[in-house]
Design a protein around this motif. Structure first.
Motif, PDB file in Angstrom:
ATOM      1  N   ILE A   1      -5.762  -1.096   2.491  1.00 53.41           N
ATOM      2  CA  ILE A   1      -4.452  -1.336   3.096  1.00 53.41           C
ATOM      3  C   ILE A   1      -4.418  -2.737   3.697  1.00 53.41           C
ATOM      4  O   ILE A   1      -5.442  -3.377   3.899  1.00 53.41           O
ATOM      5  CB  ILE A   1      -4.182  -0.245   4.177  1.00 53.41           C
TER       6      ILE A   1
ATOM      7  N   PHE B   1      -5.067   5.701   0.962  1.00 57.29           N
ATOM      8  CA  PHE B   1      -4.215   4.522   0.974  1.00 57.29           C
ATOM      9  C   PHE B   1      -4.659   3.620  -0.176  1.00 57.29           C
ATOM     10  O   PHE B   1      -5.813   3.162  -0.196  1.00 57.29           O
ATOM     11  CB  PHE B   1      -4.321   3.784   2.306  1.00 57.29           C
TER      12      PHE B   1
ATOM     13  N   ILE C   1      -3.759   0.233  -2.636  1.00 63.42           N
ATOM     14  CA  ILE C   1      -2.977  -0.981  -2.843  1.00 63.42           C
ATOM     15  C   ILE C   1      -2.332  -0.932  -4.227  1.00 63.42           C
ATOM     16  O   ILE C   1      -2.963  -0.557  -5.214  1.00 63.42           O
ATOM     17  CB  ILE C   1      -3.860  -2.230  -2.693  1.00 63.42           C
TER      18      ILE C   1
ATOM     19  N   THR D   1       0.833  -1.201   0.000  1.00 63.70           N
ATOM     20  CA  THR D   1       0.000   0.000   0.000  1.00 63.70           C
ATOM     21  C   THR D   1       0.865   1.248   0.000  1.00 63.70           C
ATOM     22  O   THR D   1       1.878   1.320   0.697  1.00 63.70           O
ATOM     23  CB  THR D   1      -0.946   0.008   1.215  1.00 63.70           C
TER      24      THR D   1
END
Length: 320
Positions: A115, A84, A86, A77
Motif C-alpha cells: 500500500i 492490500f 497495488i 491500492t
C-alpha cells in the motif's frame, strides 16, 4: 461552455452517480513539446470530485492514487480478500485501462499488505508500505519495500535495509523526492511523538544514509500523521493529528520546516469521514487524498464501510 472546451482538446466525459449525487469528472489529454500530459477537471473549479469512478473507485476499498511523472500510468491500492494489493493502469486511447494487480510478493495465496506506493521520477523504482505473507502471519509491523521496473515489469519487492526498515518497529508512508531520498514515518525510539517523520538521504546504488528525524515543528508529542512532501522538498502536507480531521501544510524556509497551518480544503470536508494519504500530482495542479468511514481500533479495516479516492484542483491560495 462544454462545446467550446471540446474544440480545444480531446476529452473523455464520465458521469458517475453515487450517494444520489451526480458527479462530473472530465479527464482531458493534450499534447505539448514535452509529450503527453493529462489535466484533470472537476465540475467546478473548487469542487471535490471522485477520481475515475468504476476504474479506481468501486465497491471495493481503494486507497491512495499516485501517478508517474508524465501521467501515462497510475497506481493505487485495492483491498481484496483482506489483502492490500497495488494496482496499475495505463492511459491509452483517451481513457484509463482496466487496472491490473501488481503482486509484490511471490506467495499470492496468503494475506499480505502492499500500500501507499511512491514512484521515482524516472519511473524505475516504486517504494511502498509492505507486510509480506510471513510477517503478516506473525502480526509483524509494516516495513518499507522497493520494487524495480525491468523491461516494463515490476519485480518481486525487497525490504529496505534494517536501518530504514527496522525489525521491531513500524515504518510507513514512504515518499521519494527528486534526488531519490526517502521520507517515511516510524515509531522507532528517540522520536518526539507516536510516529515521527524521518528522512533518509539516497546515496546511489540502492543505498540510503542513516535516517534523520526531521524534528519540530513537524514532529511533536501528538505526531502520528500520513505525510506528503513535494518532489522539490519545498512543501509538506500532513493529515491533522490529535483527533482532528483534514490537512495541514508546512513550507521549508532557510532549510527549516515552518509550523503547520490548516489547508483551506478543511472547510469543504465531511467531518464524519477520516482523511489521509495527501498527494499532489506531478504537474502541481491537483490535490488527491483518500477518505474512509467506519474504521475502529478494534476491528480496523474490517470495520471500514467505504474508502475512496478524491481530488480537487489547487487554487492560488493553496500554498499560502
Amino acid at each position: 461552455m462544454i462545446q467550446e472546451m471540446k474544440k480545444k482538446s480531446n476529452k473523455s466525459l464520465l458521469i458517475y452517480h453515487k450517494n444520489k449525487v451526480t458527479l462530473l469528472v472530465l479527464i482531458s489529454l493534450f499534447l505539448s513539446g514535452c509529450g503527453a500530459q493529462r489535466i484533470l477537471k472537476t465540475s467546478t473549479k473548487d469542487s471535490i470530485s471522485y477520481f475515475a469512478p468504476g476504474v479506481v473507485n468501486t465497491e471495493n476499498l481503494e486507497v491512495n492514487t499516485v501517478f508517474n511523472n508524465d501521467f501515462t500510468e497510475m497506481f493505487f491500492t485495492r483491498r481484496i480478500a483482506k489483502s492490500f494489493i497495488i494496482h496499475h493502469s495505463e492511459y491509452k486511447n483517451g481513457k484509463w485501462q482496466k487496472p491490473q494487480p501488481i503482486f509484490m510478493f511471490k506467495d499470492k495465496s496468503r494475506k499480505s499488505v502492499a500500500i501507499d506506493p511512491t514512484i521515482t521520477k524516472d519511473g524505475k523504482k516504486m517504494y511502498f508500505l509492505g507486510i509480506n505473507p510471513n510477517d503478516y502471519a506473525k502480526k509483524s509491523p509494516p516495513d518499507i519495500y522497493v520494487s524495480n521496473n525491468i523491461n516494463g515489469k515490476w519485480q518481486t519487492a525487497k525490504k529496505l535495509p534494517a536501518h530504514v526498515s527496522t525489525e521491531k518497529y513500524a515504518e510507513s508512508y514512504p515518499i521519494v523526492v527528486n534526488d531519490g531520498s526517502l521520507y517515511f514515518s516510524s515509531n522507532r525510539p528517540g522520536g518526539f511523538g507516536k510516529r515521527d517523520l524521518y528522512r533518509a538521504q539516497y546515496l546511489g546504488d540502492d543505498k540510503f544514509s542513516e535516517p534523520v528525524n526531521v524534528g519540530a515543528p513537524i514532529n511533536d508529542r501528538n505526531s502520528s500523521r500520513s505525510t506528503y512532501i513535494t518532489p522539490d522538498e519545498k512543501y509538506l502536507i500532513a493529515t491533522k493529528s490529535n483527533g482532528e480531521k483534514g490537512f495541514s501544510i508546512s513550507k521549508k524556509e532557510n532549510d527549516k520546516w515552518q509550523p503547520l497551518k490548516d489547508l483551506s480544503i478543511n472547510k469543504k470536508i465531511n467531518q464524519r469521514w477520516d482523511y489521509f494519504c495527501p498527494y499532489i500530482t506531478p504537474n502541481g495542479k491537483y490535490f488527491f487524498f483518500t477518505r474512509k468511514i467506519g474504521y475502529t481500533r478494534k476491528h480496523k479495516w474490517d470495520s471500514v464501510k467505504n474508502s475512496e479516492v478524491q481530488f480537487i484542483k489547487l487554487d492560488k491560495y493553496f500554498f499560502n
